[in-house]
Design a protein around this motif. Structure first.
Motif, PDB file in Angstrom:
ATOM      1  N   THR A 365      -3.919  29.956 -64.328  1.00 15.25           N
ATOM      2  CA  THR A 365      -4.204  30.669 -65.584  1.00 15.25           C
ATOM      3  C   THR A 365      -3.487  32.021 -65.624  1.00 15.25           C
ATOM      4  O   THR A 365      -3.006  32.447 -66.683  1.00 15.25           O
ATOM      5  CB  THR A 365      -5.716  30.871 -65.759  1.00 15.25           C
ATOM      6  N   MET A 393      -9.526  22.552 -69.209  1.00 13.77           N
ATOM      7  CA  MET A 393      -9.842  23.744 -68.420  1.00 13.77           C
ATOM      8  C   MET A 393     -11.278  24.184 -68.668  1.00 13.77           C
ATOM      9  O   MET A 393     -12.013  24.540 -67.749  1.00 13.77           O
ATOM     10  CB  MET A 393      -8.879  24.887 -68.762  1.00 13.77           C
ATOM     11  N   ILE A 415     -11.414  31.939 -64.521  1.00  9.40           N
ATOM     12  CA  ILE A 415     -10.685  30.903 -65.275  1.00  9.40           C
ATOM     13  C   ILE A 415     -11.083  30.942 -66.739  1.00  9.40           C
ATOM     14  O   ILE A 415     -10.231  30.907 -67.641  1.00  9.40           O
ATOM     15  CB  ILE A 415     -10.961  29.510 -64.667  1.00  9.40           C
ATOM     16  N   ASN A 418      -9.580  33.933 -68.420  1.00 14.56           N
ATOM     17  CA  ASN A 418      -8.143  33.761 -68.635  1.00 14.56           C
ATOM     18  C   ASN A 418      -7.836  32.762 -69.740  1.00 14.56           C
ATOM     19  O   ASN A 418      -6.862  32.923 -70.480  1.00 14.56           O
ATOM     20  CB  ASN A 418      -7.460  33.334 -67.333  1.00 14.56           C
ATOM     21  N   VAL A 419      -8.664  31.706 -69.843  1.00 16.03           N
ATOM     22  CA  VAL A 419      -8.469  30.736 -70.933  1.00 16.03           C
ATOM     23  C   VAL A 419      -8.622  31.422 -72.283  1.00 16.03           C
ATOM     24  O   VAL A 419      -7.852  31.166 -73.224  1.00 16.03           O
ATOM     25  CB  VAL A 419      -9.449  29.557 -70.781  1.00 16.03           C
ATOM     26  N   ILE A 422      -5.542  33.422 -72.788  1.00 14.96           N
ATOM     27  CA  ILE A 422      -4.416  32.542 -73.111  1.00 14.96           C
ATOM     28  C   ILE A 422      -4.445  32.173 -74.586  1.00 14.96           C
ATOM     29  O   ILE A 422      -3.416  32.206 -75.285  1.00 14.96           O
ATOM     30  CB  ILE A 422      -4.457  31.282 -72.216  1.00 14.96           C
TER      31      ILE A 422
END
Length: 1938
Positions: A365, A393, A415, A418-419, A422
């Motif tokens: 990520t 994810m 995670i 970060n998703v 993103i």
């Protein structure tokens, strides 16, 4: 907070060999100033720090040198030696770093020379072939590349040699590691060397990459290239080698990708190559030949999951992802890596691999975020939040956010964060995040999850940080309050507080950005502070505590100004709302806030007091508050401070003293722990503050600073501290009085121990500082020694530790006369039949061992002269000599007793059970220091004897614990006839439950076991009758306790010998235990763990065996090190063989076999590959799985039992998780076995696995949402269970709804449904994963048709989590539609019942949840009601099945209750209500019951019907739901059915429900008194009094009768008593008599309790409103109350008595005038005092309500203390006597009152009974004395004495009173003489040998003494009391007593 001292830096000095020193000496000058001289001087230094300074001088000299001297041999030699020094130093030595830094600063001309010297030295090192030197060379290579530019140049020059060395060394180390497999210690060291080699290889490539690329390309035949290819080949081999540490494999993955990146040309090919590798599509024709040669394993075979993971990690970490350096192929590789990782997430189950995977996904990520900065539109589309990759994810996050490993949970949070980022990056600038569909959907799905999902909190926190809090609050403003409500559970409190912190910080930031000034704070307070204050005041105890601990500090940190707001609100109600035993109130909330504010530095104590924030009185009230946490918070306010040296004020000291007096006797261990912890902080602050004051005083004395003395006098402060600590010690030592409770002693001793630690005994310490040794006198030492007699071992431990700390300062036992009786009683107790006596003996002996004169004193009395020599006293350490002698003496006695036990085990059990001696020996060894032992030969001989005697004792007692039935071996009757059969009984005790138990039952008449010889059975007749023809009274309990405790002590002794004594591989002069002895001990443990049947015996053998295995696991001797492995293989073979001759226990859950295997596996190092665990689990799971034609089921039973133990063992941690799926499979399949033993073991294993998977169940609710997980998480963690459970469910449901008449049951169905019922859908269930829960739904629906009732019910519960909330209306409608119509010819009632249960359980949570009343919801509800109406025949008489009728009616009740609560209106709903009315009106309740009571389901049906009627009535009476239609309906119902009619039902279930409803309506009517709803309820209840009275007289059912009494108790007595004449022909007086008879004669505790409370209420009413005389009845009522208050009574009865006393307090106990006689009133007060000393805290808390009411009364005008309200029992007891003495003055009954109170002091003990008990003794094996472990008789005596002395000056004594006083004086004198006589008749040390009798006599002695003193004072004053001159005498005596 105390600052820790910095650790001194240790620097090892380097040493040069003689040759180099001579070279330096030859170049040195006479002045010692040249380079060689300085370097020589440096080399001769022994201090590393000094060498560092010299190195800096050398470098300075080099910098000053001219370039012309570089050719000077001296300089060349010195530079060469410097290079040698650098390379010879350890990598962690600071000298190396200093030298590197210094050489980096050399002038350019010198660098070439230094480089040359480095090259020469390093070349020599790289040529080494010594394996032990490889690590040093690797470290030097790393140092050269890390720290020093010269080193980098050197490595550049030696690149080929370095690569060749690394290739050679890595291969040799790996080869050596393989050879040493099994030797964990050496192998682990080699593994770390191997890891270092891989890291250095990577570093070499990274640091000098440019040089490689310039010199290697197009030179594939050069040695450097060949070495790199060889290293790459090695790294690929490491990737596939599962025997290596995972860190090596991970690093090898990084190195492999790095080498590929360096060697492959062009670089753009690498992403495609790695993509093809990951996808398995690599073609050899597309890659260079060298790659095929080096990485052939990757190209030719399918890659394992671990290799894929490590390659992904390498690609993500080693490739250049930023700035699009690798072209568009990088984007494809990024997506391929994501797909690979997400695929691996369902396959990698090992905990370490799961943690690695989570870290790699997090790295992915982060890389994706970097790539998106310069990516294509296609990649942005592929990584968008709505994309397949992002969805998977998120699914990974939802599957792992509650993973048991912290590391995985932490990575999961990153995670998710970060998703979100993103997605932000992909839509940046194109849409507002607050209206982004992805974020809106995510917010909605997260908020719809239950708050019991821990992962929800961190995810919501990330979401708030991303989009802001305003979006969350816009959805639901009550979210902060919802999160706070979760904080009643400690496991959720940290998560909730972290989320709340993110939220309120974000909210503050948002508000300050949109509002000006401080206008934001009101809105912020309303959202975040107001819910907090509500919880602190009225929340439950756990919630308030966790909110205070976790939430409040964070809130104050964010907004310190909020403190004033909270205090201002709480101050206004602190005095009125002081709280109770269940709630803190405003006062408690204020204490909590002030404590937190002070502890975190927001307030000072002076500000709190002098700023008017709280008064001293409020703090005092807090310190003795009834609520535990309020007391703790008030104490914390005084003890905790932000500054560790803050001075303690006088007010704080007084308050602390006040607290200690009333809080030592705390029953809760948690409260005691907090008290000790807080006071420790205070004592630390006093110590730090006194040190500061002492330093200031010293400085003041030197400088004579007069100005400072004006403001603050350090000497005065020090004196205050000394006085305060002295008074605290006095209180604590005083708490060790005879009869003090365990909590009091524990707290006092703990605090004294803390004081002795903080204020240590130091020689030469200043007299100005406090020293605890000054507080210890002989009497206090005696009190500490007496604590050894406590039955609680923790008290013994604390007392012993404290005595050992005080021992150097106060050597008390120098007098020989004091040691002798203690030693004698210790030896006497060591052979006592009471198990806890030997513990006392052990502590006494250990205490005596530390006395210097022990041996001399005992030699003087000729105790040891016959056995031991005087030279044992010549030891330098007297403790060693004492220990040796005492153990020898114990051993001598033990040997003699074992000889007697071999002849008569029963006599030994009755007279001298030998375990006490062994326990004392183990205890003496425990305190022995092994570092300075001098008498080695003596100890070696003793150890050998101890081991031998242990085996001998074991042989005597083991036949009993290895018997098939050890618990009942010897008959309980003790007559001589029974003993004649003893020989045959003992002959039959050979185990008969071994492997042949299931095949052939036989009697083992002959045996030749190791333990039981011919001599044992040959002398059985003499076991009972000795030479003197005296019988020994022996019970089975005595024999069993003697034997299993002996086995326990033997095991602990042998374990201690292995653990403590020095263990050497080969016998040497100092080795106390040999290898052979250790092996023998291991065989002993093996024998008894595998053969013992008694749980106590094998559990404690296991404890000793664990100690042995721990020693073996750390042993370097290979023979010993491999013993656990050999033992494990042997026992597995024995289990597998199922040999009938095997003696392994096949019952008792395999007895000690699981413990044996547990100990062997737990000894395996946790950081190893756990090879033994893998082999064992594979073997056991194979054995546990059912086979087609097993020869026997015994191995399967053993395997199941062992698996259960291993899954329960927390020490195996996450290493056991990969086997959970197979274990569950074995348990489910084992449940279908035809053998009961297999089914039983499978059930136990299944239960353990459920706990292992879902966590320990903390509450009683079987359907708790806490012990659950999402289906995605469950099946991701255990993927093998998905197809297994699905296939099993399909199998069992294939015939479950068969229409044939044949009934087929499936035992495993219940287990399958139980597992599925603990799952719930995740937010993205089935969206992207194949592990969807949808395939289970049809099978669960089909399970609802099972012929087993419980299976149908569980199927309904299991269905609920599988149906998403928005699909519930549709599913329910579909289920209802499937129900049969009335016209259907064949109705399958099981299927109908299952369907209705599913409807019921689906609707229940759906209607209870917070649904939005939108159109979709209303339409769904309307559809459900329509379908219900269509199938209404199932609730009526047309349906012959009463069970399905009842369930259908339950659904109607559910809907009707919801409609009533939601107050929904409409014609459609009115029609539905009318149809419900027809169900009731046409039912059996109205028409009459034609069925027999035995008809199945009749009771359930009538209950459901009754609930429906009650529901209709309850809805009708709701104020907001009243309208004409419903009133008309109610009238119609009333015409055919009424509450009174139902009360006369023949079915008790119906009557119970109706009575419960009446109670509920009565409570509602009282709460709505005067309101319209209350009036409607009263109309509904009107006229019931007469019916209830009649029923009360006639009711025979106990539960119904109890409910009737409760109902009558809640009714208005005026209306009730007015109808007693007409209804039951009783006057109110007779009715009272009837109720009291019930209270006196009933057998039911519940009925007695409510009867007493009802009688008390009637008494008060009749006294106030009745004209007739009821004194006789009141007298009887007083007697009943007194009888209920005894300690022997049930808790419920004492609670009822306490509540009754509280209710009558204003009328009888504290009225201005006496209503009852003085004796009766004081008897009631005596009951209050007795209840205030009850062992149950709830009873004490209720009884304290009497004091609370008394304190609130206006006539209580003289207050001896502050106006306390809610006080604890200790304070309440003190206040009770104060109030009573004040009331005696008001009633003008001081003389008679004093007489009665003095009688209280003397009537407790019947000394004649005590005398008889002293003579006879007590033979109860486990008797520990009094039942009440909380009450302290002397505390009551001291309080009563204190207040009597205050009362004496105003006491008027009449002649009659004087006569009674004279009688009392004579009686007290007689008792004093009797007590003195009884004390003399006790043994010499009765406090240990006759503890109970001695304590009772000591207490009685104190009572008599106090009574005689008061009588003497009264005699001195004669009849002139009341005169002022006598006041001084009373006050003097009072002061002396206090």
């Amino acid at each position: 907070m105390v600052l820790k001292k910095k650790k001194e830096v240790q620097v090892a000095a380097f040493v040069l060999d003689h040759q180099k020193l001579e070279r330096l000496h030859s170049f040195s000058d006479a002045e010692g100033q040249n380079l060689a001289s300085v370097l020589l001087h440096c080399a001769l230094l022994t201090d590393g720090i000094q060498q560092i300074h010299c190195i800096k001088q050398i470098v300075a000299l080099l910098e000053k040198m001219d370039t012309s001297v570089l050719c000077d041999p001296m300089v060349k030699n010195c530079l060469e030696i410097l290079g040698f020094i650098f390379l010879s130093l350890d990598i962690k030595n600071p000298l190396k770093k200093v030298l590197a830094s210094s050489l980096n600063g050399l002038p350019e001309p010198h660098i070439a020379e230094v480089t040359q010297s480095f090259v020469a030295c390093l070349t020599e090192e790289l040529k080494t072939t010594d394996l032990s030197q490889y690590r040093k060379t690797m470290d030097n290579l790393a140092s050269c590349m890390e720290n020093i530019n010269i080193g980098k140049s050197c490595v550049n020059i030696l690149l080929e040699e370095a690569l060749q060395f690394l290739q050679r060394s890595i291969l040799e180390i790996e080869k050596e590691s393989r050879k040493l497999s099994g030797n964990h210690i050496v192998q682990t060291r080699l593994m770390h060397d191997l890891l270092m080699g891989v890291k250095v290889s990577m570093m070499l490539i990274q640091k000098i990459e440019e040089n490689i690329q310039e010199n290697i390309w197009n030179r594939l035949d050069c040695p450097a290239w060949q070495s790199m290819c060889g290293l790459l080949t090695t790294f690929i081999c490491f990737l596939n080698n599962e025997d290596l540490l995972q860190t090596i494999q991970t690093t090898a993955g990084l190195a492999a990708v790095l080498f590929m990146k360096t060697m492959l040309e062009p670089a753009e090919k690498l992403p495609c190559l790695i993509s093809d590798l990951l996808c398995g599509s690599l073609k050899c024709s597309d890659i260079p030949p060298w790659f095929v040669d080096s990485c052939g394993n990757l190209c030719s075979a399918e890659l394992s999951d671990s290799v894929l993971l490590f390659l992904c990690h390498g690609a993500l970490a080693m490739l250049e992802w930023k700035n699009n350096n690798m072209g568009h192929n990088a984007e494809k590789l990024l997506l391929d890596i994501a797909r690979t990782l997400l695929t691996l997430s369902t396959r990698l189950k090992d905990s370490a691999m799961a943690a690695s995977l989570s870290r790699v996904v997090t790295i992915w990520t982060n890389v994706a975020l970097d790539v998106l900065q310069s990516s294509s539109i296609n990649l942005k589309f592929s990584l968008n939040g709505n994309s397949d990759t992002a969805g998977k994810m998120l699914e990974y996050v939802y599957a792992h956010w509650e993973h048991p490993m912290d590391a995985v949970r932490h990575q999961t949070k990153l995670i998710f964060k970060n998703v979100l980022q993103i997605h932000q990056a992909t839509v940046k600038g194109s849409i507002d995040l607050k209206v982004d569909p992805f974020f809106l959907h995510l917010t909605d799905s997260l908020l719809n999850l239950e708050w019991h999902v821990k992962g929800k909190y961190s995810s919501l926190g990330c979401l708030v940080e991303c989009i802001g809090i305003e979006c969350i609050l816009a959805v639901d403003k009550t979210i902060p309050a919802q999160i706070l409500s979760v904080m009643s559970d400690q496991s959720f409190a940290p998560y909730a507080s972290d989320l709340l912190e993110i939220m309120f910080v974000n909210h503050k930031k948002h508000l300050t950005s949109i509002l000006e000034g401080n206008t934001w704070i009101d809105s912020w307070h309303e959202t975040w502070v107001s819910p907090l204050l509500l919880i602190l005041c009225d929340g439950n105890a756990e919630q308030a505590m966790y909110v205070t601990d976790y939430y409040l500090p964070k809130l104050l940190k964010c907004s310190p100004e909020s403190m004033n707001y909270m205090i201002k609100i709480l101050q206004t109600s602190a005095e009125s709302n002081v709280g109770s035993c269940s709630t803190r109130g405003a006062l408690g909330a204020l204490m909590a806030c002030l404590r937190t504010a002070r502890a975190h530095g927001h307030l000072q104590f002076t500000d709190i007091l002098h700023g008017g924030l709280v008064s001293i009185g409020c703090i005092k009230q807090g310190l003795v508050h009834q609520h535990d946490q309020v007391r703790i918070d008030a104490l914390g306010l005084l003890c905790e401070s932000h500054r560790s040296t803050e001075a303690i004020s006088l007010e704080e000291m007084h308050l602390i003293q006040f607290f200690i007096r009333y809080n030592l006797n705390s029953q809760s261990p948690a409260v005691r722990q907090q008290i000790c912890s807080l006071l420790k902080k205070l004592f630390c602050r006093i110590y730090e503050s006194s040190q500061t004051a002492h330093k200031m005083q010293q400085a003041k004395s030197k400088q004579d600073l007069v100005k400072n003395s004006v403001t603050w006098d350090p000497l005065m402060t020090l004196q205050r501290y000394k006085d305060f600590m002295s008074s605290v010690c006095s209180i604590l030592f005083g708490a060790l009085f005879p009869g003090s409770s365990h909590p009091t002693r524990f707290t006092a001793l703990t605090l004294l121990g803390i004081i002795s630690e903080i204020f240590p005994i130091l020689d030469g310490q200043s007299q100005e500082l406090f020293q605890i040794s000054q507080e210890v006198d002989p009497a206090r030492v005696q009190s500490l020694v007496h604590c050894f007699a406590s039955t609680f071992e923790e008290v013994k431990i604390l007392a012993f530790d404290l005595l050992m700390k005080l021992h150097p300062a106060r050597p008390y036992f120098q007098d020989p006369e004091k040691l002798q009786p203690l030693f004698e009683v210790a030896m006497q107790l060591s052979k006592s039949t009471k198990p806890y006596d030997c513990v006392t003996a052990s502590y006494l002996l250990n205490f005596l061992i530390h006395q210097k004169n022990l041996l001399k004193i005992n030699f003087k009395n000729d105790l040891f002269l016959k056995t031991f020599h005087l030279d044992v006293n010549l030891s330098a350490d007297p403790v060693e000599g004492n220990t040796l002698t005492v153990i020898k003496y114990l051993l001598q006695n033990l040997e003699r007793e074992i000889l007697q036990a071999e002849k008569s085990l029963l006599q030994a059990a009755a007279s001298f059970p030998m375990y006490g001696r062994v326990h004392c020996i183990t205890g003496a060894l425990h305190h022995l220091s092994l570092t300075n032992m001098t008498q080695i030969s003596e100890w070696k001989e003793l150890v050998e004897k101890l081991i031998g005697i242990s085996y001998k004792l074991s042989a005597v007692v083991s036949p009993v614990v290895q018997s098939s039935s050890p618990e009942g071996l010897i008959p309980m009757d003790i007559d001589l006839d029974a003993t004649e059969r003893l020989q045959s009984i003992l002959l039959e005790i050979q185990p008969c439950d071994s492997n042949d138990y299931f095949m052939e039952s036989k009697l083992m008449k002959e045996h030749c076991s190791l333990e039981c010889g011919d001599e044992t059975t040959a002398n059985m007749n003499s076991e009972i009758i000795g030479d003197e023809q005296q019988t020994c009274e022996v019970t089975a309990q005595m024999v069993l306790v003697c034997c299993w405790r002996s086995m326990k002590e033997i095991s602990l002794l042998l374990g201690k010998l292995c653990q403590l004594l020095p263990l050497e591989a080969y016998p040497g002069p100092d080795a106390l235990i040999t290898v052979e002895q250790v092996k023998d001990i291991g065989e002993y443990f093996k024998h008894h763990l595998l053969k013992s049947r008694h749980r106590g015996a094998f559990e404690l053998s296991y404890a000793g065996f664990v100690k042995l295995t721990e020693v073996l696991s750390r042993c370097n001797n290979e023979n010993l090190h491999k013993l656990p492995q050999q033992w494990l293989y042997n026992v597995l073979e024995e289990i597998k063989s199922s040999d009938p001759s095997s003696k392994l226990c096949a019952t008792r859950r395999s007895a000690g076999i699981p413990f044996y295997i547990q100990a062997l596996l737990a000894s395996e190092p946790k950081k190893s590959k756990t090879g033994l665990l893998k082999i064992t689990m594979q073997e056991l799971i194979h054995l546990a799985s059912p086979s087609n034609a097993p020869p026997t089921t015994i191995p399967q039973v053993h395997a199941l039992n062992i698996l259960r133990a291993l899954f329960k063992d927390t020490r195996l941690g996450e290493n056991i998780i990969p086997y959970v799926s197979d274990g569950m499979r074995a348990a489910v399949l084992g449940f279908t076995s035809s053998v009961w033993a297999v089914r039983n073991s499978s059930t136990l294993l299944f239960s353990t696995l459920i706990t292992r998977i879902f966590g320990v169940k903390r509450g009683k609710d079987e359907n708790s949402k806490k012990n659950r997980m999402s289906g995605t998480e469950f099946f991701t963690r255990y993927p093998n269970l998905y197809p297994f459970l699905l296939s099993q469910l399909e199998l069992v449901t294939s015939t479950v709804d068969s229409k044939t008449s044949e009934l087929e049951l499936h035992p495993s169905l219940f287990l399958l449904l139980l597992i599925l019922s603990k799952l719930y859908p995740s937010p993205m269930d089935g969206t992207y994963s194949a592990l969807s829960m949808a395939p289970f739904v049809p099978f669960i629906l089909r399970c609802g048709k099972s012929p087993v009732y419980r299976s149908r019910e569980l199927a309904a519960r299991a269905l609920v989590p599988f149906i998403m909330k928005n699909l519930v209306p549709q599913t329910v409608t579909s289920l209802l539609t499937e129900l049969p119509d009335f016209t259907d010819p064949y109705v399958r009632q099981n299927a109908v019942h299952g369907t209705l249960l599913q409807v019921f359980h689906l609707l229940q949570p759906y209607l209870d949840s917070k649904q939005k009343a939108n159109s979709g919801f209303l339409q769904g509800l309307s559809n459900i009601i329509t379908c219900i109406e269509a199938k209404l025949w199932l609730a009526k008489r047309q349906n012959p099945c009463l069970v399905t009728r009842a369930t259908y009616i339950d659904v109607l009740v559910l809907l009707n209750n919801y409609l009533g609560k939601s107050r929904m209106k409409g014609t459609e709903l009115l029609r539905f209500e009318e149809k419900i009315g027809t169900v009731i009106s046409n039912s059996e309740l109205v028409m009459g019951i034609s069925h027999s009571p035995a008809v199945p389901g009749l009771g359930q049906y009538l209950q459901s019907l009754t609930k429906l009627y009650i529901s209709v009535c309850s809805v009708t009476t709701d104020l907001g739901f009243v309208h004409s239609g419903l009133l008309a309906k109610e009238e119609r119902l009333d015409s055919c059915l009424s509450v009174a009619h139902l009360l006369h039902s023949d079915f008790c279930e119906v009557r119970l429900l109706v009575l419960d409803a009446i109670l509920m309506w009565l409570n509602q009517a009282n709460s709505k008194h005067g309101m319209e709803g209350g009036n409607i309820l009263l109309c509904l209840l009107s006229g019931l009094e007469a019916s209830l009275l009649k029923i009360a007289i006639m009711e025979k059912h106990p539960e119904c009768f109890c409910k009737v009494l409760q109902t009558l108790y809640c009714m208005d007595l005026k209306n009730l008593l007015s109808k007693t004449e007409d209804a039951i022909n009783m006057s109110p007086k007779d009715f009272l008599q009837w109720v009291m008879n019930i209270a006196d004669t009933s057998d039911s505790i519940e009925i007695q309790s409510i009867a007493l409370k009802f009688a008390s209420k009637l008494v008060i009413h009749l006294v106030q409103n009745w004209q007739e005389d009821v004194k006789l009845e009141i007298k009887e009522w007083v007697e009943i109350v007194i009888s209920y208050c005894g300690d022997e009574q049930q808790t419920d009865l004492r609670l009822a008595a306490a509540e009754s006393l509280v209710s009558i307090t204003p009328f009888f106990l504290t009225s201005q005038k006496l209503f009852l006689s003085l004796s009766d009133t004081l008897l009631l007060w005596k009951c209050v005092v007795q209840l205030l000393q009850s062992e149950e805290q709830i009873v004490r808390d209720i009884a304290a309500g009497v004091i609370r009411l008394a304190q609130c009364q206006e006539n209580m005008f003289r207050k001896t203390e502050l106006h306390f309200h809610a006080v604890n029992a200790e304070m309440a007891l003190d206040l009770a006597f104060a109030i009573l003495c004040e009331l005696l003055q008001q009633w003008e009954q001081t003389g008679a009152g004093v007489v009665l109170l003095l009688e209280w002091l003397l009537e407790k003990e019947d000394l004649k009974e005590l005398e008889a008990a002293t003579m006879v003794g007590n033979d109860n094996l486990f008797d520990k004395g009094e039942v009440n472990f909380w009450a302290e008789e002397l505390t009551k005596v001291y309080h009563l004495n204190k207040h009597l002395l205050l009362l004496l000056p105003v006491t008027h004594i009449t002649p009659c009173d004087q006569l009674k006083l004279n009688q009392l004086a004579r009686f007290a004198s007689d008792q004093a003489r009797l007590v003195t006589q009884l004390l003399k008749e006790l043994s010499p040390t009765p406090e240990f040998s006759q503890t109970v009798e001695y304590t009772k006599l000591a207490i009685q002695n104190q009572r008599i003494s106090v009574c005689l003193k008061i009588l003497g004072l009264l005699e001195a004053g004669n009849d002139t009391y009341g005169k002022p001159e006598n006041k001084e005498g009373a006050e003097d005596l009072l002061a002396a007593t206090c």
